[in-house]
Design a protein around this motif. Structure first.
Motif, PDB file in Angstrom:
ATOM      1  N   ARG A  66      61.752  40.568 160.117  1.00 17.84           N
ATOM      2  CA  ARG A  66      60.727  41.108 159.212  1.00 17.84           C
ATOM      3  C   ARG A  66      60.799  40.440 157.828  1.00 17.84           C
ATOM      4  N   PRO A  67      61.994  40.358 157.204  1.00 16.04           N
ATOM      5  CA  PRO A  67      62.060  39.706 155.887  1.00 16.04           C
ATOM      6  C   PRO A  67      61.696  38.217 155.937  1.00 16.04           C
ATOM      7  N   LEU A  69      59.701  36.762 158.068  1.00 13.79           N
ATOM      8  CA  LEU A  69      58.260  36.657 158.264  1.00 13.79           C
ATOM      9  C   LEU A  69      57.528  36.786 156.925  1.00 13.79           C
ATOM     10  N   LYS A  70      57.987  37.689 156.085  1.00  9.81           N
ATOM     11  CA  LYS A  70      57.387  37.874 154.764  1.00  9.81           C
ATOM     12  C   LYS A  70      57.528  36.598 153.934  1.00  9.81           C
ATOM     13  N   VAL A  71      58.728  36.000 153.943  1.00 16.40           N
ATOM     14  CA  VAL A  71      58.974  34.780 153.171  1.00 16.40           C
ATOM     15  C   VAL A  71      58.133  33.626 153.695  1.00 16.40           C
ATOM     16  N   GLY A  73      55.406  33.808 155.195  1.00 21.84           N
ATOM     17  CA  GLY A  73      54.021  34.121 154.865  1.00 21.84           C
ATOM     18  C   GLY A  73      53.605  33.689 153.475  1.00 21.84           C
ATOM     19  N   TRP A  74      54.564  33.557 152.566  1.00 17.14           N
ATOM     20  CA  TRP A  74      54.238  33.067 151.226  1.00 17.14           C
ATOM     21  C   TRP A  74      53.749  31.624 151.275  1.00 17.14           C
ATOM     22  N   GLY A  80      51.560  34.920 157.247  1.00 12.72           N
ATOM     23  CA  GLY A  80      51.528  36.071 156.357  1.00 12.72           C
ATOM     24  C   GLY A  80      50.669  37.203 156.892  1.00 12.72           C
ATOM     25  N   TYR A  83      52.400  39.887 159.182  1.00 16.41           N
ATOM     26  CA  TYR A  83      53.302  40.901 158.643  1.00 16.41           C
ATOM     27  C   TYR A  83      52.724  42.310 158.766  1.00 16.41           C
ATOM     28  N   GLU A  84      51.461  42.471 158.434  1.00 14.80           N
ATOM     29  CA  GLU A  84      50.869  43.812 158.488  1.00 14.80           C
ATOM     30  C   GLU A  84      50.631  44.291 159.915  1.00 14.80           C
TER      31      GLU A  84
END
Length: 125
Positions: A66-67, A69-71, A73-74, A80, A83-84
């Motif tokens: 999860r973390p 994927l967030k990074v 996504g930037w 990105g 993530y949702e």
């Protein structure tokens, strides 16, 4: 993300066929339907392996936390957007279209066939 949980996926031509069938059938009106979706659903790992086989390559992928994927996504907006939607990958995401199959005699294209058809269409392009 999680590659070990099953996830129902509807083959796009089956969705079109299902919608047309429901629209043309008066007995389908005023009811809730799931469009024809093959069962059993594949896990992410099974889907990737089946797809790799259809393309004649070895399966190669990485499951992002999860973390991570967030990074990622930037830097990659397409990633990105995933993530949702992670809630869909935390547990099985299954459709039961057996009602459609019983009513109209079509249970959906098996995953291996749909993947093979998609791979063949890519080869033509």
């Amino acid at each position: 993300m999680n590659d070990a949980v099953p996830h129902s996926l509807t083959f796009t031509p089956d969705a079109a066929h299902g919608l047309a069938t429901l629209a043309e059938s008066e007995r389908a009106w005023n009811q809730v339907w799931h469009l024809p979706t093959a069962a059993p659903a594949l896990t992410g790992k099974q889907f990737i392996e089946t797809t790799a086989q259809a393309f004649g390559v070895l399966p190669k992928y990485r499951v992002l936390s999860r973390p991570m994927l967030k990074v990622v996504g930037w830097f990659n907006p397409l990633v990105g957007e995933l993530y949702e939607m992670l809630y869909q990958n935390d547990s099985p995401y299954l459709f039961d279209s057996s009602k459609f199959g019983r009513a109209f005699g079509f249970a959906g294209t098996p995953y291996s066939d749909g993947i093979r058809i998609c791979a063949a269409s890519c080869a033509k392009a």
